[in-house]
Write a protein that holds these residues in place. Sequence first.
Motif, short mmCIF file in Angstrom:
data_model
loop_
_atom_site.label_atom_id
_atom_site.label_comp_id
_atom_site.label_asym_id
_atom_site.label_seq_id
_atom_site.Cartn_x
_atom_site.Cartn_y
_atom_site.Cartn_z
N GLU A 32 -1.20 16.35 15.75
CA GLU A 32 0.23 16.49 15.09
C GLU A 32 -0.69 15.55 14.03
O GLU A 32 0.10 14.49 13.61
CB GLU A 32 0.79 16.53 15.33
N ALA A 33 -2.42 14.90 14.22
CA ALA A 33 -2.05 13.74 13.72
C ALA A 33 -2.39 13.95 11.88
O ALA A 33 -2.51 13.96 11.63
CB ALA A 33 -4.20 13.13 14.19
N LYS A 34 -1.86 12.72 11.30
CA LYS A 34 -1.40 12.52 10.20
C LYS A 34 -2.35 11.09 9.60
O LYS A 34 -2.78 10.01 10.53
CB LYS A 34 -0.06 12.13 10.01
N GLU A 35 -3.33 11.74 8.25
CA GLU A 35 -4.02 10.23 8.15
C GLU A 35 -2.92 10.11 7.07
O GLU A 35 -2.92 10.42 5.33
CB GLU A 35 -5.29 10.66 7.44
N SER A 36 -3.63 8.36 6.84
CA SER A 36 -2.29 7.72 5.51
C SER A 36 -3.08 6.64 5.46
O SER A 36 -4.29 5.91 6.39
CB SER A 36 -1.28 7.38 5.92
N ASN A 37 -3.09 6.10 4.71
CA ASN A 37 -3.76 4.55 3.76
C ASN A 37 -2.04 3.55 4.23
O ASN A 37 -1.45 3.83 3.30
CB ASN A 37 -4.48 4.66 2.63
N PHE A 38 -2.61 2.64 4.92
CA PHE A 38 -1.56 1.45 4.64
C PHE A 38 -2.52 -0.35 4.18
O PHE A 38 -2.87 -0.53 4.42
CB PHE A 38 -1.06 0.63 6.54
N TRP A 39 -0.92 -0.94 3.81
CA TRP A 39 -1.58 -2.31 3.78
C TRP A 39 -0.78 -3.28 4.08
O TRP A 39 0.20 -2.73 4.97
CB TRP A 39 -0.75 -2.49 2.33
N GLY A 40 -1.73 -4.77 4.37
CA GLY A 40 -0.76 -5.60 5.47
C GLY A 40 -0.08 -5.96 4.10
O GLY A 40 -0.50 -5.95 2.97
N GLN A 41 0.67 -7.42 5.12
CA GLN A 41 1.56 -8.59 3.70
C GLN A 41 0.18 -8.68 3.17
O GLN A 41 -1.13 -9.46 4.12
CB GLN A 41 2.13 -9.40 4.13
N GLY A 42 0.66 -9.80 2.12
CA GLY A 42 -0.78 -10.21 1.57
C GLY A 42 -0.85 -12.34 2.07
O GLY A 42 -0.17 -12.38 2.91
N THR A 43 -2.34 -12.69 2.14
CA THR A 43 -2.13 -13.81 2.92
C THR A 43 -2.85 -15.03 1.90
O THR A 43 -3.88 -14.32 0.85
CB THR A 43 -2.72 -14.07 4.09
N GLN A 44 -2.37 -16.20 1.51
CA GLN A 44 -3.32 -16.57 0.59
C GLN A 44 -4.25 -17.23 1.22
O GLN A 44 -3.75 -18.02 2.46
CB GLN A 44 -1.86 -17.94 0.07
N VAL A 45 -5.18 -17.55 -0.07
CA VAL A 45 -5.77 -18.17 0.50
C VAL A 45 -6.52 -19.10 -0.85
O VAL A 45 -7.03 -18.32 -2.39
CB VAL A 45 -7.67 -17.49 -0.06
N THR A 46 -5.94 -20.65 -0.67
CA THR A 46 -6.48 -21.23 -1.73
C THR A 46 -7.18 -22.51 -1.44
O THR A 46 -7.78 -23.02 -0.95
CB THR A 46 -5.11 -22.09 -2.05
N VAL A 47 -8.47 -22.49 -2.59
CA VAL A 47 -9.82 -22.93 -2.44
C VAL A 47 -9.87 -24.46 -3.92
O VAL A 47 -9.85 -23.96 -5.21
CB VAL A 47 -10.97 -22.56 -2.40
N SER A 48 -9.32 -25.36 -3.38
CA SER A 48 -8.75 -26.60 -5.04
C SER A 48 -10.01 -27.74 -3.83
O SER A 48 -9.73 -27.71 -2.86
CB SER A 48 -7.81 -26.88 -5.22
N SER A 49 -10.28 -28.62 -4.67
CA SER A 49 -10.46 -30.45 -3.73
C SER A 49 -9.81 -30.88 -4.44
O SER A 49 -9.75 -32.08 -3.65
CB SER A 49 -11.92 -30.54 -4.94
#
Length: 123
Positions: A106-123
Amino acid sequence: VQLQASGGGSVQPGGSLGLSCTASGRIIDIGIWNWYRQAPGKQRELVASIDSRERTTYEESVKSRFSISRDGAAKRSSLEMNDLKSEDTAVYYCNADVYWGWGLAEAKESNFWGQGTQVTVSS
């Protein structure tokens, strides 16, 4: 099924960061893993993918700087980001095609998302 992302943070240009995403729940198998990002005012874009045979694809601007990997036993994908640039600043999301259920019958295939994580690149 849930995807839990971790990592990210702030770094100066030229620096490195790593992201991880772990899947949990009634997982039978995981197909393709994807990492997306969305910068302020821009559409979400696909950054990197890795399939079940560990074949990888990358968005042009991150080739040679980012590396995607997967660990089947740990149900985890990682994104190693090197030589980061200000234009890499965004919220990063993991995404996966997951086969789930109580068993193969009874396997099903679905697409899942994780919660976002912030990446900040700044001097």
